[in-house]
Design an enzyme around this catalytic site. Sequence first.
Site, PDB file in Angstrom:
ATOM      1  N   ALA A   1       0.874  -1.173   0.000  1.00 34.46           N
ATOM      2  CA  ALA A   1       0.000   0.000   0.000  1.00 34.46           C
ATOM      3  C   ALA A   1       0.912   1.225   0.000  1.00 34.46           C
ATOM      4  O   ALA A   1       2.085   1.133   0.375  1.00 34.46           O
ATOM      5  CB  ALA A   1      -0.883  -0.028   1.236  1.00 34.46           C
TER       6      ALA A   1
ATOM      7  N   GLY B   1       0.590  -4.948   0.957  1.00 29.30           N
ATOM      8  CA  GLY B   1      -0.634  -5.066   0.155  1.00 29.30           C
ATOM      9  C   GLY B   1      -0.393  -5.768  -1.173  1.00 29.30           C
ATOM     10  O   GLY B   1      -1.328  -6.325  -1.753  1.00 29.30           O
TER      11      GLY B   1
ATOM     12  N   GLU C   1      -0.571  -9.350  -0.341  1.00 34.65           N
ATOM     13  CA  GLU C   1      -1.991  -9.633  -0.072  1.00 34.65           C
ATOM     14  C   GLU C   1      -2.790  -9.729  -1.378  1.00 34.65           C
ATOM     15  O   GLU C   1      -3.662 -10.585  -1.523  1.00 34.65           O
ATOM     16  CB  GLU C   1      -2.581  -8.536   0.837  1.00 34.65           C
ATOM     17  CG  GLU C   1      -1.991  -8.577   2.243  1.00 34.65           C
ATOM     18  CD  GLU C   1      -2.474  -7.422   3.101  1.00 34.65           C
ATOM     19  OE1 GLU C   1      -2.066  -6.268   2.836  1.00 34.65           O
ATOM     20  OE2 GLU C   1      -3.263  -7.659   4.024  1.00 34.65           O
TER      21      GLU C   1
ATOM     22  N   GLU D   1       4.770  -4.948   7.254  1.00 34.59           N
ATOM     23  CA  GLU D   1       4.012  -3.923   7.998  1.00 34.59           C
ATOM     24  C   GLU D   1       4.530  -3.722   9.412  1.00 34.59           C
ATOM     25  O   GLU D   1       4.467  -2.614   9.960  1.00 34.59           O
ATOM     26  CB  GLU D   1       2.515  -4.311   8.046  1.00 34.59           C
ATOM     27  CG  GLU D   1       1.785  -4.174   6.724  1.00 34.59           C
ATOM     28  CD  GLU D   1       1.886  -5.409   5.831  1.00 34.59           C
ATOM     29  OE1 GLU D   1       2.692  -6.313   6.112  1.00 34.59           O
ATOM     30  OE2 GLU D   1       1.129  -5.455   4.835  1.00 34.59           O
TER      31      GLU D   1
HETATM   32  N1  COA Z   1       4.628   3.211  -0.838  1.00 35.19           N
HETATM   33  C1  COA Z   1       5.006   4.344  -1.399  1.00 35.19           C
HETATM   34  N2  COA Z   1       6.149   4.487  -2.098  1.00 35.19           N
HETATM   35  C2  COA Z   1       6.917   3.386  -2.238  1.00 35.19           C
HETATM   36  C3  COA Z   1       6.567   2.145  -1.676  1.00 35.19           C
HETATM   37  C4  COA Z   1       5.363   2.081  -0.950  1.00 35.19           C
HETATM   38  N3  COA Z   1       4.930   0.944  -0.404  1.00 35.19           N
HETATM   39  N4  COA Z   1       7.538   1.259  -1.975  1.00 35.19           N
HETATM   40  C5  COA Z   1       8.466   1.920  -2.703  1.00 35.19           C
HETATM   41  N5  COA Z   1       8.083   3.204  -2.866  1.00 35.19           N
HETATM   42  C6  COA Z   1       8.767   4.260  -3.607  1.00 35.19           C
HETATM   43  C7  COA Z   1      10.000   4.773  -2.845  1.00 35.19           C
HETATM   44  O1  COA Z   1       9.611   5.739  -1.867  1.00 35.19           O
HETATM   45  C8  COA Z   1      10.792   5.362  -3.981  1.00 35.19           C
HETATM   46  O2  COA Z   1      10.206   6.604  -4.336  1.00 35.19           O
HETATM   47  P1  COA Z   1      11.155   7.896  -4.611  1.00 35.19           P
HETATM   48  O3  COA Z   1      12.030   7.498  -5.774  1.00 35.19           O
HETATM   49  O4  COA Z   1      10.177   8.971  -4.946  1.00 35.19           O
HETATM   50  O5  COA Z   1      11.944   8.114  -3.352  1.00 35.19           O
HETATM   51  C9  COA Z   1      10.518   4.408  -5.139  1.00 35.19           C
HETATM   52  O6  COA Z   1       9.310   3.734  -4.797  1.00 35.19           O
HETATM   53  C10 COA Z   1      11.600   3.366  -5.320  1.00 35.19           C
HETATM   54  O7  COA Z   1      11.794   2.690  -4.098  1.00 35.19           O
HETATM   55  P2  COA Z   1      13.225   2.548  -3.358  1.00 35.19           P
HETATM   56  O8  COA Z   1      12.957   2.329  -1.913  1.00 35.19           O
HETATM   57  O9  COA Z   1      14.103   3.690  -3.727  1.00 35.19           O
HETATM   58  O10 COA Z   1      13.751   1.220  -4.056  1.00 35.19           O
HETATM   59  P3  COA Z   1      14.788   0.176  -3.434  1.00 35.19           P
HETATM   60  O11 COA Z   1      15.177  -0.722  -4.546  1.00 35.19           O
HETATM   61  O12 COA Z   1      15.872   0.853  -2.694  1.00 35.19           O
HETATM   62  O13 COA Z   1      13.931  -0.672  -2.351  1.00 35.19           O
HETATM   63  C11 COA Z   1      11.988  -1.857  -1.536  1.00 35.19           C
HETATM   64  C12 COA Z   1      12.847  -1.468  -2.775  1.00 35.19           C
HETATM   65  C13 COA Z   1      10.741  -2.552  -2.057  1.00 35.19           C
HETATM   66  C14 COA Z   1      12.786  -2.807  -0.636  1.00 35.19           C
HETATM   67  C15 COA Z   1      11.626  -0.577  -0.759  1.00 35.19           C
HETATM   68  O14 COA Z   1      11.062   0.375  -1.668  1.00 35.19           O
HETATM   69  C16 COA Z   1      10.607  -0.800   0.335  1.00 35.19           C
HETATM   70  O15 COA Z   1      10.941  -1.310   1.385  1.00 35.19           O
HETATM   71  N6  COA Z   1       9.340  -0.381   0.100  1.00 35.19           N
HETATM   72  C17 COA Z   1       8.306  -0.438   1.099  1.00 35.19           C
HETATM   73  C18 COA Z   1       7.780  -1.844   1.260  1.00 35.19           C
HETATM   74  C19 COA Z   1       6.723  -1.886   2.338  1.00 35.19           C
HETATM   75  O16 COA Z   1       6.969  -1.630   3.506  1.00 35.19           O
HETATM   76  N7  COA Z   1       5.506  -2.232   1.921  1.00 35.19           N
HETATM   77  C20 COA Z   1       4.405  -2.395   2.815  1.00 35.19           C
HETATM   78  C21 COA Z   1       3.656  -1.136   2.949  1.00 35.19           C
HETATM   79  S1  COA Z   1       2.283  -1.390   4.049  1.00 35.19           S
END
Ligand code: COA
Length: 261
Positions: A67, A112, A115, A135
Amino acid sequence: MAEQKNILSQNRDGVLYLTISRESKLNALNYNTLEELNNIFNEVNDNKSIRGVILTGAGEKAFVAGADINEIAELNELNARKFAEFGQEVLHNVESCHKPVIAVVNGYALGGGCELAIACHMRIATANAKFGQPEVNLGIIPGYGGTQRLTQLIGRTKATEILMTGDMLDADEALKLGLLNYVEPTKDTAIAKAEGILQKIMKKAPLSIGMIIDCVNAVYTSGENGYQIEANSFARCVKSEDYREGTKAFLEKRDPVFKGE
Ligand code: COA
């Protein structure tokens, strides 16, 4: 199918290809995207030109990275409940869709996104896929049905570990746990695999496929008597033209031609 901003859709020969397209945000599900997904699935059931759905994420890096955390960061207790209930409703609509829905998980399927993948009827992952429910790292829990579906799918022991640690699983681990149907080297081969499965299913009676989805879902719905639903669905099939065609074709030693009637 109405045009959507964050989800690309294309019907090719009865297969609806849906691509969640917020690639710069790793296809994170914001409210608008979830609403678009809901609009699409509300239409799929009644659209006879759609016989199956392949759902994937734009690009090679992510299916859906969760999400949208920008929206999660602004929640309060009242709208948090609505946020979870709406997400649950949308994913329920995916799960109860009468057309087979296959997730092609091309990279991260987190929160999400995991999910959503497990609300689909089948999952084919690319070798670089990663699954997780992170989460707990944000001080919340899954809210779109993940605590329930993950436990149903892989059992309490591993589900509890995944939910509590927030650790990611790679595609091979997910396959071993029964979270996946297949792992394919690339997105193209994963889509081809999904197409092959749908081609087989599309030769069967559409009503039977919808009834199988209802009966299998009933196993996981408390308060539902799955055996009763099975008997009712069986009787419903017998009222159809396709039932007459299927049995007649067998006796006439020919392939059936089903019409979904
Ligand atoms: N919501 C909003 N934005 C998200 C996102 C999310 N769940 N997951 C990734 N993004 C965005 C990042 O903020 C980044 O945006 P920016 O370039 O404007 O800063 C872009 O997507 C790329 O992500 P980034 O974190 O730079 O890539 P990465 O390769 O370093 O890491 C992940 C990849 C998936 C490990 C990391 O993005 C992450 O941990 N995301 C969140 C996962 C999460 O907690 N999901 C559950 C949410 S309830």
